[in-house]
Design an enzyme around this catalytic site. Sequence first.
Site, short mmCIF file in Angstrom:
data_model
loop_
_atom_site.label_atom_id
_atom_site.label_comp_id
_atom_site.label_asym_id
_atom_site.label_seq_id
_atom_site.Cartn_x
_atom_site.Cartn_y
_atom_site.Cartn_z
N LYS A 160 -3.13 2.69 3.61
CA LYS A 160 -3.30 3.64 4.38
C LYS A 160 -4.89 3.87 3.57
CE LYS A 160 0.42 5.09 6.78
NZ LYS A 160 0.41 4.59 8.21
N SER A 189 3.12 -3.78 1.82
CA SER A 189 2.08 -2.10 1.35
C SER A 189 2.63 -1.36 2.23
CB SER A 189 0.91 -2.12 2.11
OG SER A 189 0.29 -1.01 1.46
#
Lengths: 347, 347
Positions: A73, A333
């Site tokens: 992100k 992730s």
Amino acid sequence: MTTDVLEAWGAEGQAPDMTLATCVTPDDVRRALDVLRNVAIRTPSIESAWLSEHVGARVFLKCENLQRVGAFKFRGAYHAMSRLSEAERKRGVLTYSSGNHAQAVAHAAALLGTRAVILMPENAPRVKLDRTTSFLESAPEGSRVQTYDPVSVSREELGRALASDEGMTIVPPYDHPHVIAGQGTSALELIEDVGDLDRLYVCVGGGGLLSGSAVIAKDLCDAVSVIGAEPALADDGARSFRDRVLRTVSNPATIADGARTPYLGRHTFPLILAHVDGFVTVSEDELKATMQIAFERLRLVIEPSGVLGLAAMLQDAGAGRLSPGAKVGVVVSGGNVDLDAVPSLLG
Amino acid sequence: MTTDVLEAWGAEGQAPDMTLATCVTPDDVRRALDVLRNVAIRTPSIESAWLSEHVGARVFLKCENLQRVGAFKFRGAYHAMSRLSEAERKRGVLTYSSGNHAQAVAHAAALLGTRAVILMPENAPRVKLDRTTSFLESAPEGSRVQTYDPVSVSREELGRALASDEGMTIVPPYDHPHVIAGQGTSALELIEDVGDLDRLYVCVGGGGLLSGSAVIAKDLCDAVSVIGAEPALADDGARSFRDRVLRTVSNPATIADGARTPYLGRHTFPLILAHVDGFVTVSEDELKATMQIAFERLRLVIEPSGVLGLAAMLQDAGAGRLSPGAKVGVVVSGGNVDLDAVPSLLG
């Protein structure tokens, strides 16, 4: 950036605007990586000998759990914020997120010297509130985490009102071309590091990472299949992909909190239709088993949403759907797991 | 290799044989890396933005927890076994270990097609017995894990008797120049990847990793300080280094099981005296806190022995003993943590 992204989007059965299927190009991803070099961590692309031998293919894990804030992100948030005009940056940014995007915007705000207001539900995990607040301590005055009651308040309405009052730009968690281009840089690095891939597995929430990854992977690789990985309990993306109209979910009970997003974005959906080859959905048990494999065999801490791609790859391998010797990439992730949650997640 | 390494060594107060301080040279480590390339994983050298900012230095973690078998031990075992003559390899190897060296020899045996007999205490953790056995399934006939009662049986005597009966070569866990040269390759890779270091922290059990790392780091770097990291409860290495005669411990109660070795080796001790700059000892609480940091902040699974170097670096940073902006390397290894042990280790 605009604040109206969400207004005309989100209805079950809505058709994608396929003119947006070119809203992010491979060159956009390359330019985003130019911005992110020396800022984002160039995370390692790891081959586990055990994993490759176990599935009979060469598997490379792009470890975005080792990225700043523990998740990919950061790439999208930093890239999008770096593309704001000086005037926009001065007025600041706003976002709403209870997850890794909140930390990403807060961290990018500190690095870029941009004021940021982050709306978080008052029942967000303490560690996420604390870390977001901590990043904002190095951001300009006026930066703050603002909590709200998620039961009585619509975060979108509160966000739009605040952003409008204070002249801030909203940085959405996935549905913006600059965010998508930023997320695509991890696949670009992976392919730069290990070369052409036969297959690439990417987790899906709102589809920012998947769409950005697909755009660049399809450009760089000769014949790569790009696969989106979703929880079976939150399979709106898989159904949207199959039906070619938007499918939605509401508060799905998956442990993969990053994939609870109710629907693909106005931008991510057409990009996914244009560039992605398929979806795999995985059960909650597969998610837990894969987290355990990550912990015990790969020695990596990966949160439930972060193992989606790995779980999908293992399912394909187990079902004989992975060509022997294939060269496979998996983006993993994020890595934000509460220690308190370990027994229930892994046990 | 010889089986008599242990016979003339191990007494409290014994003086080192400093003629052995050149038994491993930088070129030995370079040649070992030539052997290990394309066999061992070239593990990543990771910088965590959080960690570097937290300690005010640039810290690079050499992630040997991501190595085959989850530990640097694979390097030394494979290198030593690859250096055996064809006749020796045919007769096979023997080792005794309840830890990562057992898996390392078993895995190397399978890869090299060498018969291996591994003596393990019958109360060794089930997961370690299972994994060692599993590696040996791909090794030549006659390979086996042989368990013994650690209370009534001396593993050294049993090992020597068996090795002699069956004509096998003993592969010791640390006290052999070929093992030491192999262990030094991880520091060589680290320095190749990130350049000159100001300081390098390495965990110490028998000193194989520390001595190999020091030999190559001192050769490659202009002014590096090489620091050994030990549990305060098993500080035989630190005391031996200080007193320049061998100091021993007996069954220390540290959670860092890889550092419970009773004394430095006949070869590792003089190498350490010649090339190492200092030792740091860390408490059990520091070990636990550092494992937690590794899990939550670095997203890496590292066992107690594996975080020793990181814990020592954090202690130095906290005490102001780390120059601001210094370039610091830390070897982290291994990554074999039982899921069942997580609550007590991290909680």
